[in-house]
Design a protein around this motif. Structure first.
Motif, mmCIF file in Angstrom:
data_model
loop_
_atom_site.group_PDB
_atom_site.id
_atom_site.type_symbol
_atom_site.label_atom_id
_atom_site.label_comp_id
_atom_site.label_asym_id
_atom_site.label_seq_id
_atom_site.Cartn_x
_atom_site.Cartn_y
_atom_site.Cartn_z
ATOM 1 N N CYS A 29 76.865 71.700 43.183
ATOM 2 C CA CYS A 29 78.083 71.144 42.593
ATOM 3 C C CYS A 29 78.935 72.264 42.007
ATOM 4 C CB CYS A 29 77.703 70.138 41.513
ATOM 5 S SG CYS A 29 79.110 69.413 40.647
ATOM 6 N N VAL A 30 80.239 72.160 42.164
ATOM 7 C CA VAL A 30 81.173 73.143 41.618
ATOM 8 C C VAL A 30 81.144 73.114 40.093
ATOM 9 C CG1 VAL A 30 83.624 73.746 41.464
ATOM 10 C CG2 VAL A 30 82.663 72.996 43.636
ATOM 11 N N LYS A 31 80.979 71.925 39.501
ATOM 12 C CA LYS A 31 81.000 71.772 38.049
ATOM 13 C C LYS A 31 79.639 71.983 37.389
ATOM 14 C CE LYS A 31 83.653 68.796 36.253
ATOM 15 N NZ LYS A 31 84.814 68.359 35.658
ATOM 16 N N ARG A 32 78.552 71.479 38.005
ATOM 17 C CA ARG A 32 77.244 71.457 37.359
ATOM 18 C C ARG A 32 76.201 72.397 37.959
ATOM 19 N NH1 ARG A 32 76.849 67.654 32.937
ATOM 20 N NH2 ARG A 32 78.757 66.478 33.104
ATOM 21 N N GLY A 33 76.493 73.031 39.075
ATOM 22 C CA GLY A 33 75.498 73.889 39.722
ATOM 23 C C GLY A 33 74.617 73.074 40.649
ATOM 24 N N ILE A 34 73.361 73.423 40.758
ATOM 25 C CA ILE A 34 72.432 72.707 41.632
ATOM 26 C C ILE A 34 71.914 71.474 40.906
ATOM 27 C CG2 ILE A 34 70.256 72.828 42.882
ATOM 28 C CD1 ILE A 34 70.801 75.833 43.233
ATOM 29 N N VAL A 35 72.167 70.307 41.512
ATOM 30 C CA VAL A 35 71.772 69.032 40.921
ATOM 31 C C VAL A 35 71.083 68.166 41.975
ATOM 32 C CG1 VAL A 35 73.598 69.017 39.178
ATOM 33 C CG2 VAL A 35 74.024 68.006 41.401
ATOM 34 N N ILE A 93 81.990 51.917 44.926
ATOM 35 C CA ILE A 93 80.940 52.734 45.519
ATOM 36 C C ILE A 93 80.107 53.326 44.389
ATOM 37 C CG2 ILE A 93 82.309 54.849 45.662
ATOM 38 C CD1 ILE A 93 80.041 53.701 48.435
ATOM 39 N N GLU A 94 78.791 53.309 44.553
ATOM 40 C CA GLU A 94 77.912 53.884 43.545
ATOM 41 C C GLU A 94 78.088 55.400 43.550
ATOM 42 O OE1 GLU A 94 73.178 54.553 42.799
ATOM 43 O OE2 GLU A 94 73.815 52.913 44.082
ATOM 44 N N PRO A 95 78.504 56.010 42.447
ATOM 45 C CA PRO A 95 78.726 57.458 42.445
ATOM 46 C C PRO A 95 77.429 58.243 42.619
ATOM 47 C CG PRO A 95 79.158 56.524 40.268
ATOM 48 C CD PRO A 95 78.804 55.399 41.164
ATOM 49 N N ARG A 96 77.453 59.206 43.518
ATOM 50 C CA ARG A 96 76.310 60.091 43.779
ATOM 51 C C ARG A 96 76.869 61.444 44.193
ATOM 52 N NH1 ARG A 96 71.498 57.293 46.908
ATOM 53 N NH2 ARG A 96 70.473 58.832 45.664
ATOM 54 N N CYS A 97 76.216 62.491 43.762
ATOM 55 C CA CYS A 97 76.652 63.833 44.139
ATOM 56 C C CYS A 97 76.518 64.084 45.641
ATOM 57 C CB CYS A 97 75.856 64.888 43.373
ATOM 58 S SG CYS A 97 76.294 64.965 41.629
ATOM 59 N N GLU A 145 68.057 67.606 51.628
ATOM 60 C CA GLU A 145 68.132 66.155 51.460
ATOM 61 C C GLU A 145 68.158 65.719 50.001
ATOM 62 O OE1 GLU A 145 65.083 64.118 53.551
ATOM 63 O OE2 GLU A 145 65.609 65.032 55.471
ATOM 64 N N ASN A 146 67.592 66.539 49.107
ATOM 65 C CA ASN A 146 67.448 66.135 47.707
ATOM 66 C C ASN A 146 68.313 66.902 46.723
ATOM 67 O OD1 ASN A 146 65.425 64.289 48.482
ATOM 68 N ND2 ASN A 146 63.908 65.920 48.438
ATOM 69 N N GLU A 147 68.978 67.968 47.149
ATOM 70 C CA GLU A 147 69.756 68.784 46.218
ATOM 71 C C GLU A 147 71.166 69.037 46.740
ATOM 72 O OE1 GLU A 147 66.486 71.544 43.992
ATOM 73 O OE2 GLU A 147 67.204 72.233 45.937
ATOM 74 N N VAL A 148 72.086 69.153 45.768
ATOM 75 C CA VAL A 148 73.495 69.394 46.061
ATOM 76 C C VAL A 148 73.982 70.528 45.164
ATOM 77 C CG1 VAL A 148 75.811 68.377 45.959
ATOM 78 C CG2 VAL A 148 73.887 66.983 46.683
ATOM 79 N N ALA A 182 70.648 64.985 44.391
ATOM 80 C CA ALA A 182 71.638 64.283 45.211
ATOM 81 C C ALA A 182 72.003 62.922 44.620
ATOM 82 C CB ALA A 182 71.115 64.124 46.631
ATOM 83 N N ALA A 183 71.103 62.295 43.862
ATOM 84 C CA ALA A 183 71.362 60.988 43.264
ATOM 85 C C ALA A 183 72.127 61.094 41.938
ATOM 86 C CB ALA A 183 70.059 60.239 43.050
ATOM 87 N N PHE A 184 72.283 62.283 41.407
ATOM 88 C CA PHE A 184 72.979 62.500 40.135
ATOM 89 C C PHE A 184 74.484 62.284 40.320
ATOM 90 C CE2 PHE A 184 75.104 65.468 37.156
ATOM 91 C CZ PHE A 184 74.609 64.994 35.965
#
Length: 69
Positions: free
Chosen positions: A27-33, A7-11, A22-25, A35-37
């Motif tokens: 993340c517990v580790k990186r903060g706001i990233v 599976i292609e990794p994506r946040c 739709e475009n932002e996630v 969605a494709a990161f």
């Protein structure tokens, strides 16, 4: 397709991320990233992934000859 091995990794569908829009996630580790990161801490959550919609059959392009042997 939902549980395939490669599976292609994506946040957007990582267990460590929560969708903001739709475009932002968030993340517990990186903060706001984006969605494709993705980062090295990616862990796949199949329940977060939305599979693509199936292709609709276009019956207007079919004829009786398409169904004969």
């Amino acid at each position: 397709m939902l549980f395939r091995k490669k599976i292609e990794p994506r946040c957007a569908y990582c267990t460590k991320g929560s969708p903001l829009n739709e475009n932002e996630v968030a993340c517990v580790k990186r903060g706001i990233v984006d969605a494709a990161f993705h980062c090295g801490g990616f862990c796949y959550d199949p329940l977060k992934r939305v599979p693509p919609r199936p292709v609709k059959l276009e019956t207007n392009k079919l004829s009786a000859e398409d169904f004969s042997i």
